[in-house]
Scaffold this motif. Structure first.
Motif, PDB file in Angstrom:
ATOM      1  N   ALA A  91       0.820  -1.205   0.000  1.00 22.79           N
ATOM      2  CA  ALA A  91       0.000   0.000   0.000  1.00 22.79           C
ATOM      3  C   ALA A  91       0.856   1.257   0.000  1.00 22.79           C
ATOM      4  CB  ALA A  91      -0.915   0.008   1.224  1.00 22.79           C
ATOM      5  N   ALA A  92       0.432   2.215  -0.809  1.00 24.16           N
ATOM      6  CA  ALA A  92       1.033   3.546  -0.749  1.00 24.16           C
ATOM      7  C   ALA A  92       0.305   4.404   0.271  1.00 24.16           C
ATOM      8  CB  ALA A  92       0.977   4.211  -2.122  1.00 24.16           C
ATOM      9  N   HIS A  93      -1.005   4.135   0.436  1.00 25.73           N
ATOM     10  CA  HIS A  93      -1.809   4.975   1.323  1.00 25.73           C
ATOM     11  C   HIS A  93      -2.956   4.181   1.927  1.00 25.73           C
ATOM     12  CE1 HIS A  93      -4.710   8.300   2.329  1.00 25.73           C
ATOM     13  NE2 HIS A  93      -3.591   8.786   2.848  1.00 25.73           N
ATOM     14  N   HIS A  94      -2.685   3.474   3.011  1.00 24.06           N
ATOM     15  CA  HIS A  94      -3.678   2.822   3.859  1.00 24.06           C
ATOM     16  C   HIS A  94      -4.538   1.763   3.152  1.00 24.06           C
ATOM     17  CE1 HIS A  94      -2.769   5.720   7.017  1.00 24.06           C
ATOM     18  NE2 HIS A  94      -2.914   6.682   6.123  1.00 24.06           N
ATOM     19  N   GLN A  95      -4.295   0.538   3.491  1.00 28.57           N
ATOM     20  CA  GLN A  95      -5.156  -0.567   3.087  1.00 28.57           C
ATOM     21  C   GLN A  95      -5.409  -1.401   4.339  1.00 28.57           C
ATOM     22  OE1 GLN A  95      -3.747  -2.879  -0.222  1.00 28.57           O
ATOM     23  NE2 GLN A  95      -5.552  -4.184  -0.261  1.00 28.57           N
ATOM     24  N   ALA A  96      -6.668  -1.501   4.736  1.00 31.00           N
ATOM     25  CA  ALA A  96      -7.005  -2.077   6.037  1.00 31.00           C
ATOM     26  C   ALA A  96      -7.943  -3.263   5.916  1.00 31.00           C
ATOM     27  CB  ALA A  96      -7.629  -1.008   6.935  1.00 31.00           C
ATOM     28  N   PHE A  97      -7.842  -4.153   6.915  1.00 33.79           N
ATOM     29  CA  PHE A  97      -8.710  -5.326   7.003  1.00 33.79           C
ATOM     30  C   PHE A  97      -9.104  -5.543   8.450  1.00 33.79           C
ATOM     31  CE2 PHE A  97      -6.137  -5.935   3.244  1.00 33.79           C
ATOM     32  CZ  PHE A  97      -7.034  -6.406   2.308  1.00 33.79           C
ATOM     33  N   ARG A  98     -10.230  -6.212   8.619  1.00 33.72           N
ATOM     34  CA  ARG A  98     -10.673  -6.624   9.942  1.00 33.72           C
ATOM     35  C   ARG A  98     -10.757  -8.152   9.960  1.00 33.72           C
ATOM     36  NH1 ARG A  98     -14.461  -3.353  10.597  1.00 33.72           N
ATOM     37  NH2 ARG A  98     -13.557  -2.059  12.253  1.00 33.72           N
ATOM     38  N   PHE A  99     -10.110  -8.748  10.939  1.00 30.77           N
ATOM     39  CA  PHE A  99     -10.157 -10.195  11.119  1.00 30.77           C
ATOM     40  C   PHE A  99     -11.054 -10.501  12.312  1.00 30.77           C
ATOM     41  CE2 PHE A  99      -6.579  -9.803   8.404  1.00 30.77           C
ATOM     42  CZ  PHE A  99      -6.355 -11.044   7.812  1.00 30.77           C
ATOM     43  N   ARG A 100     -11.982 -11.453  12.112  1.00 34.78           N
ATOM     44  CA  ARG A 100     -12.931 -11.821  13.161  1.00 34.78           C
ATOM     45  C   ARG A 100     -12.916 -13.328  13.384  1.00 34.78           C
ATOM     46  NH1 ARG A 100     -16.856  -7.572  13.692  1.00 34.78           N
ATOM     47  NH2 ARG A 100     -17.007  -6.225  11.854  1.00 34.78           N
ATOM     48  N   ARG A 101     -13.082 -13.710  14.651  1.00 29.95           N
ATOM     49  CA  ARG A 101     -13.255 -15.120  14.983  1.00 29.95           C
ATOM     50  C   ARG A 101     -14.756 -15.424  14.998  1.00 29.95           C
ATOM     51  NH1 ARG A 101      -9.706 -18.420  17.371  1.00 29.95           N
ATOM     52  NH2 ARG A 101      -8.512 -16.649  18.240  1.00 29.95           N
ATOM     53  N   THR A 102     -15.174 -16.385  14.193  1.00 27.72           N
ATOM     54  CA  THR A 102     -16.582 -16.778  14.102  1.00 27.72           C
ATOM     55  C   THR A 102     -16.690 -18.275  14.358  1.00 27.72           C
ATOM     56  OG1 THR A 102     -16.566 -17.368  11.748  1.00 27.72           O
ATOM     57  CG2 THR A 102     -16.829 -15.023  12.297  1.00 27.72           C
ATOM     58  N   PRO A 103     -17.905 -18.786  14.547  1.00 29.94           N
ATOM     59  CA  PRO A 103     -18.058 -20.236  14.728  1.00 29.94           C
ATOM     60  C   PRO A 103     -17.484 -21.049  13.564  1.00 29.94           C
ATOM     61  CG  PRO A 103     -20.055 -19.101  15.381  1.00 29.94           C
ATOM     62  CD  PRO A 103     -19.180 -18.072  14.761  1.00 29.94           C
ATOM     63  N   ALA A 104     -17.449 -20.433  12.381  1.00 29.05           N
ATOM     64  CA  ALA A 104     -16.936 -21.142  11.202  1.00 29.05           C
ATOM     65  C   ALA A 104     -15.426 -20.972  11.037  1.00 29.05           C
ATOM     66  CB  ALA A 104     -17.648 -20.638   9.957  1.00 29.05           C
ATOM     67  N   ILE A 111     -11.859 -18.111  11.413  1.00 26.56           N
ATOM     68  CA  ILE A 111     -11.469 -16.705  11.328  1.00 26.56           C
ATOM     69  C   ILE A 111     -11.710 -16.192   9.917  1.00 26.56           C
ATOM     70  CG2 ILE A 111      -9.541 -15.089  11.478  1.00 26.56           C
ATOM     71  CD1 ILE A 111      -8.397 -16.855  13.688  1.00 26.56           C
ATOM     72  N   THR A 112     -12.436 -15.080   9.830  1.00 25.75           N
ATOM     73  CA  THR A 112     -12.738 -14.469   8.543  1.00 25.75           C
ATOM     74  C   THR A 112     -12.049 -13.103   8.453  1.00 25.75           C
ATOM     75  OG1 THR A 112     -14.735 -13.355   9.359  1.00 25.75           O
ATOM     76  CG2 THR A 112     -14.987 -15.603   8.503  1.00 25.75           C
ATOM     77  N   SER A 113     -11.926 -12.598   7.235  1.00 21.68           N
ATOM     78  CA  SER A 113     -11.353 -11.268   7.048  1.00 21.68           C
ATOM     79  C   SER A 113     -12.170 -10.504   6.022  1.00 21.68           C
ATOM     80  CB  SER A 113      -9.895 -11.355   6.595  1.00 21.68           C
ATOM     81  OG  SER A 113      -9.784 -11.973   5.331  1.00 21.68           O
ATOM     82  N   GLU A 114     -12.209  -9.194   6.188  1.00 23.49           N
ATOM     83  CA  GLU A 114     -12.930  -8.329   5.271  1.00 23.49           C
ATOM     84  C   GLU A 114     -12.221  -6.993   5.188  1.00 23.49           C
ATOM     85  OE1 GLU A 114     -16.734  -8.098   7.114  1.00 23.49           O
ATOM     86  OE2 GLU A 114     -16.072  -6.726   8.684  1.00 23.49           O
ATOM     87  N   GLU A 115     -12.399  -6.303   4.080  1.00 24.10           N
ATOM     88  CA  GLU A 115     -11.789  -4.986   3.944  1.00 24.10           C
ATOM     89  C   GLU A 115     -12.425  -3.998   4.920  1.00 24.10           C
ATOM     90  OE1 GLU A 115     -11.553  -3.504  -0.002  1.00 24.10           O
ATOM     91  OE2 GLU A 115     -10.646  -5.337  -0.811  1.00 24.10           O
ATOM     92  N   ALA A 116     -11.623  -3.078   5.389  1.00 20.73           N
ATOM     93  CA  ALA A 116     -12.106  -2.060   6.325  1.00 20.73           C
ATOM     94  C   ALA A 116     -11.535  -0.706   5.909  1.00 20.73           C
ATOM     95  CB  ALA A 116     -11.680  -2.395   7.752  1.00 20.73           C
ATOM     96  N   GLY A 117     -12.190   0.346   6.300  1.00 14.14           N
ATOM     97  CA  GLY A 117     -11.694   1.673   5.982  1.00 14.14           C
ATOM     98  C   GLY A 117     -10.599   2.103   6.940  1.00 14.14           C
ATOM     99  N   MET A 118     -10.139   3.325   6.787  1.00  8.85           N
ATOM    100  CA  MET A 118      -9.119   3.864   7.686  1.00  8.85           C
ATOM    101  C   MET A 118      -9.797   4.330   8.968  1.00  8.85           C
ATOM    102  SD  MET A 118      -6.063   6.622   6.994  1.00  8.85           S
ATOM    103  CE  MET A 118      -7.108   8.044   6.763  1.00  8.85           C
ATOM    104  N   LEU A 119      -9.519   3.632  10.059  1.00  9.77           N
ATOM    105  CA  LEU A 119     -10.131   3.906  11.348  1.00  9.77           C
ATOM    106  C   LEU A 119      -9.050   4.146  12.401  1.00  9.77           C
ATOM    107  CD1 LEU A 119     -12.720   0.966  11.331  1.00  9.77           C
ATOM    108  CD2 LEU A 119     -13.169   3.350  10.712  1.00  9.77           C
ATOM    109  N   TYR A 120      -9.401   4.896  13.437  1.00  8.40           N
ATOM    110  CA  TYR A 120      -8.583   5.064  14.635  1.00  8.40           C
ATOM    111  C   TYR A 120      -7.317   5.898  14.441  1.00  8.40           C
ATOM    112  CZ  TYR A 120     -11.399   0.912  15.738  1.00  8.40           C
ATOM    113  OH  TYR A 120     -12.430   0.008  15.900  1.00  8.40           O
TER     114      TYR A 120
END
Length: 222
Positions: A136-149, A151-160
């Motif tokens: 990335a040149a300028h912020h590329q984010a993901f969120r990883f979550r633990r689910t019953p199935a 660990i999944t991942s999805e794109e996320a915006g620039m947060l925090y």
């Protein structure tokens, strides 16, 4: 070495002090409203946000148990042995880091936010599975979550965090980030040391870790 602290900060369960060595296996923790910065090998900086607990091994990486970290890493070869990779581990995800600017927050025991702000990284669930390669040149984010199935991942915006806060952190080790290209940075001009250290970084304060203030805490929106 701890180069800055503000508020209640502990190193291995004892009150931390500026200049204290952070050795492999060290446990750093910040209380409410507290901040801590650790510098390694001149052009590498780790910043702990309030309410953070992290185990640190300068030669291998960090394990973030709770809270949030910002990392500016431009001289990893100076501290990581040949053939090893610097990693950042959380309860649900792991990041393999090269020379890069990086932000990570443990949102909960089941969710981690990861942002490759500038540079190259490799994100993956702590149990394996689909990997996310980031250049990335300028912020590329993901969120990883633990689910019953699993660990999944999805794109996320620039947060925090934002560009201003990241630029301010990089300037503390004399780096100017080139937001147009991944992993590019230049030496930033040092300010002349003065009594008004709070106005910005200077060679004296950066090297000797005196009284310079970090980027305004509000800029991180933790």
């Amino acid at each position: 070495v701890i180069s800055y602290l503000e508020g209640e900060v502990t190193l291995d369960g004892r009150p931390a002090e500026i200049g204290a060595a952070v050795v492999p296996g060290s446990l750093l923790a910040t209380g409410a409203g507290a901040y801590c910065e650790v510098s390694f090998a001149d052009r590498n900086l780790l910043r702990l946000e309030p309410g953070t607990r992290v185990s640190v091994d300068p030669q291998a990486g960090v394990t973030l148990r709770q809270g949030a970290l910002a990392l500016v890493l431009y001289r990893l070869r100076a501290m990581v042995p040949r053939g090893r990779r610097f990693t950042v581990r959380t309860p649900v995800a792991v990041a393999g880091v090269r020379g890069t600017v990086f932000y990570v927050k443990v949102e909960s025991p089941e969710s981690t936010y990861l942002c490759g702000c500038n540079g190259s990284l490799h994100f993956q669930g702590i149990e394996g599975g689909r990997a996310r390669k980031v250049r990335a040149a300028h912020h590329q984010a993901f969120r990883f979550r633990r689910t019953p199935a699993g660990i999944t991942s999805e794109e996320a915006g620039m947060l925090y965090h934002d560009d201003q806060a990241v630029d301010g952190l990089a300037a503390r080790i004399g780096v100017r980030i080139d937001w147009s290209r991944p992993g590019r940075a230049d030496r930033a001009p040092w300010r002349v040391p003065s009594s008004a250290c709070g106005a910005g970084p200077c060679r004296r304060c950066s090297r000797l870790a005196t009284s310079c203030r970090p980027s305004p805490p509000g800029a991180w929106r933790v």
